[in-house]
Design an enzyme around this catalytic site. Structure first.
Site, PDB file in Angstrom:
ATOM      1  N   ALA A  75       0.821  -1.210   0.000  1.00  0.00           N
ATOM      2  CA  ALA A  75       0.000   0.000   0.000  1.00  0.00           C
ATOM      3  C   ALA A  75       0.860   1.267   0.000  1.00  0.00           C
ATOM      4  CB  ALA A  75      -0.952  -0.005   1.193  1.00  0.00           C
ATOM      5  N   THR A  76       2.062   1.203   0.557  1.00  0.00           N
ATOM      6  CA  THR A  76       2.945   2.374   0.524  1.00  0.00           C
ATOM      7  C   THR A  76       3.233   2.766  -0.920  1.00  0.00           C
ATOM      8  OG1 THR A  76       3.963   1.769   2.631  1.00  0.00           O
ATOM      9  CG2 THR A  76       5.211   3.264   1.215  1.00  0.00           C
ATOM     10  N   ASN A 153      -5.802   3.556  10.575  1.00  0.00           N
ATOM     11  CA  ASN A 153      -5.083   2.411  11.132  1.00  0.00           C
ATOM     12  C   ASN A 153      -4.864   2.485  12.632  1.00  0.00           C
ATOM     13  OD1 ASN A 153      -3.384   4.486   9.750  1.00  0.00           O
ATOM     14  ND2 ASN A 153      -1.748   3.467  10.875  1.00  0.00           N
ATOM     15  N   GLN A 181      -6.597  -0.617   5.490  1.00  0.00           N
ATOM     16  CA  GLN A 181      -7.185  -1.131   6.739  1.00  0.00           C
ATOM     17  C   GLN A 181      -8.664  -1.460   6.586  1.00  0.00           C
ATOM     18  OE1 GLN A 181      -5.806  -2.003   9.531  1.00  0.00           O
ATOM     19  NE2 GLN A 181      -3.778  -1.109   9.325  1.00  0.00           N
ATOM     20  N   SER A 201      -3.294  -3.511   0.448  1.00  0.00           N
ATOM     21  CA  SER A 201      -2.069  -4.187   0.877  1.00  0.00           C
ATOM     22  C   SER A 201      -2.364  -5.665   1.103  1.00  0.00           C
ATOM     23  CB  SER A 201      -1.565  -3.549   2.177  1.00  0.00           C
ATOM     24  OG  SER A 201      -0.450  -4.266   2.661  1.00  0.00           O
ATOM     25  N   HIS A 203      -0.584  -7.749   3.238  1.00  0.00           N
ATOM     26  CA  HIS A 203      -0.286  -8.279   4.580  1.00  0.00           C
ATOM     27  C   HIS A 203      -1.214  -7.803   5.691  1.00  0.00           C
ATOM     28  CE1 HIS A 203       1.929  -4.922   6.670  1.00  0.00           C
ATOM     29  NE2 HIS A 203       2.081  -4.495   5.431  1.00  0.00           N
ATOM     30  N   THR A 241       9.239  -7.232 -12.997  1.00  0.00           N
ATOM     31  CA  THR A 241       8.737  -8.594 -13.107  1.00  0.00           C
ATOM     32  C   THR A 241       7.752  -8.876 -11.978  1.00  0.00           C
ATOM     33  OG1 THR A 241      10.783  -9.305 -14.132  1.00  0.00           O
ATOM     34  CG2 THR A 241       9.425 -11.036 -13.133  1.00  0.00           C
ATOM     35  N   CYS A 326       9.339   6.221  18.566  1.00  0.00           N
ATOM     36  CA  CYS A 326      10.481   6.540  19.404  1.00  0.00           C
ATOM     37  C   CYS A 326      11.574   7.177  18.553  1.00  0.00           C
ATOM     38  CB  CYS A 326      11.036   5.284  20.068  1.00  0.00           C
ATOM     39  SG  CYS A 326       9.835   4.484  21.116  1.00  0.00           S
TER      40      CYS A 326
HETATM   41  C1  PLP Z   1      -0.187  -0.793   6.518  1.00  0.00           C
HETATM   42  C2  PLP Z   1      -0.738   0.412   5.867  1.00  0.00           C
HETATM   43  C3  PLP Z   1      -0.105   1.000   4.770  1.00  0.00           C
HETATM   44  C4  PLP Z   1       1.202   0.486   4.224  1.00  0.00           C
HETATM   45  O1  PLP Z   1       1.033  -0.745   3.596  1.00  0.00           O
HETATM   46  P1  PLP Z   1       2.317  -1.601   3.185  1.00  0.00           P
HETATM   47  O2  PLP Z   1       1.713  -2.688   2.344  1.00  0.00           O
HETATM   48  O3  PLP Z   1       2.901  -2.095   4.455  1.00  0.00           O
HETATM   49  O4  PLP Z   1       3.218  -0.727   2.412  1.00  0.00           O
HETATM   50  C5  PLP Z   1      -0.678   2.104   4.204  1.00  0.00           C
HETATM   51  N1  PLP Z   1      -1.812   2.615   4.674  1.00  0.00           N
HETATM   52  C6  PLP Z   1      -2.460   2.082   5.727  1.00  0.00           C
HETATM   53  C7  PLP Z   1      -3.722   2.706   6.211  1.00  0.00           C
HETATM   54  C8  PLP Z   1      -1.934   0.970   6.364  1.00  0.00           C
HETATM   55  O5  PLP Z   1      -2.556   0.472   7.425  1.00  0.00           O
END
Ligand code: PLP
Length: 382
Positions: A75-76, A153, A181, A201, A203, A241, A326
């Protein structure tokens, strides 16, 4: 050593065993390891077919057309591609976002500011939501894009992107929504939600890390510039790829999420209620974020008179998140909690508990009893 109970599903989720099993078939010589872009032999064709099946699975969860799904590394990257890709090459433009977006949006917008883009940073209401009127009031003649998250999030609060989207559509302004999220946690339907770009995303939905997708609407046609150039994969929007096993994993995970959505939401509701019930003997506990507009799996609580850092030390048997970053010696309070109007002090007293597919009633009961014990103990020694 006994592992702490995992209560940080909003940070990441474990890969579902069914997903991991599927992924294994796309790695080794006896599996489908070919390059999905290889057009001259069956290794490539099989890999391509697997990628297209996964594309359909991801599209189905959000009611999109598979041709609207662009694979990314997460998602980043999807947020970066959406924001930079929509603004690239346009001079003197204006973008609207909020102060409580994920860093992937916040930092990308800050970078765009450095490139001469004007950015308006909206302040959310105390419940963590952005109202449609607020967005409309921020629009200017040169506004080209609005970026808001569907589910926050840290808070779990849900923004009404459907209303905002229909207003923006009338004005011809692009709308990007970070739904990392939201997917798998609430219904997400791009046929009733007029968004142009939507980040996902793997994960956060029991798929692997390192894979994500950007939904790019075809009708009305949305054009974005690529950020990563190369072989012209993904219709030129994202070269590189394709990682077949990661993509297959995300597809399986999204198919599972679709099949389980209703059941899972009901289960998480029940767990959250049991968790809060378990804390009811404690005074001075406040819920951060919206009480009514929220996903069930994320509970952000402030404990009066107790520092989150001390509380976390006491809660060694729970894996939770404080939202504080931190930075060397100083612990900065969460910018999201400060963004909804909490004082530094209040923000320093907040912890995020997030539940998911593998959380049990016993774990939740254990967590609340531990919290009651530790909070009472810390308050007694004050
Ligand atoms: C985890 C998250 C991301 C980043 O996703 P990645 O797949 O880890 O790069 C972006 N936006 C929100 C709201 C998230 O919770």
């Amino acid at each position: 050593m006994k592992k702490p109970v995992y209560m940080d599903y909003a940070a990441t989720t474990p890969v579902d065993p069914a997903v991991a099993n599927e992924m294994m078939k796309y790695l080794t010589l006896d599996g489908v390891f070919g390059n999905p872009a290889s057009r001259t032999h069956a290794y490539g064709w099989q890999a391509e077919a697997a990628v297209e099946t996964a594309r359909k699975q991801v599209a189905e969860l959000i009611h999109a057309d598979p041709r609207e799904i662009v694979w990314t590394s997460g998602a980043t990257e999807s947020d970066n591609l959406a924001l930079k890709g929509a603004v690239a090459g346009r001079q003197g433009v204006h973008v609207v976002t909020s102060r409580i977006e994920h860093k992937a949006v916040v930092d990308t917008c800050k970078w765009l500011e450095g490139q001469g883009v004007e950015v308006t940073w909206l302040n959310p209401a105390a419940d963590g939501t952005i109202a449609c009127d607020q967005v409309m009031d921020a629009l200017r003649d040169n506004t080209v894009l609005v970026s808001l998250m569907l589910v926050n999030n840290e808070l779990g609060s849900i923004t009404d992107v459907a209303s905002i989207g229909s207003e923006l559509r009338k004005r011809g302004i692009l709308f990007h929504v970070d739904a990392a999220q939201a997917a798998g946690k609430m219904p997400v339907d791009v046929t009733s939600m007029p968004v142009d770009l939507l980040a996902l995303s793997g994960h956060k939905v029991y798929g692997p890390k390192g894979v994500g997708a950007l939904y790019v609407r075809r009708s009305p046609d949305v054009r974005i510039e690529a950020c990563i150039h190369g072989g012209g994969h993904e219709r030129g929007m994202r070269s590189g790829t394709l990682p077949t096993h990661q993509i297959v994993g995300m597809g399986q995970a999204f198919a599972l999420a679709r099949a389980e959505l209703e059941q899972e939401m009901a289960k998480l509701e029940a767990l959250r209620e049991a968790f809060l019930e378990g804390l009811s003997s404690l005074d001075g506990v406040s819920l951060n974020g919206s009480v009514t507009r929220r996903v069930p799996g994320i509970v952000n609580l402030s404990f009066e008179g107790v520092e989150a850092e001390s509380l976390m030390l006491g809660l060694r048997d729970l894996a939770v998140s404080s939202g504080s970053a931190c930075a060397s010696a100083t612990v900065e309070p969460s910018y999201v909690l400060c963004g909804i109007g909490l004082s530094d002090e209040q923000a320093h007293r907040a912890l995020r508990f997030s539940f998911g597919r593998f959380t049990t009633e016993e774990e939740v009961a254990f967590a609340s009893s531990q919290i009651v014990d530790v909070v009472s103990r810390l308050r007694a020694v004050r």
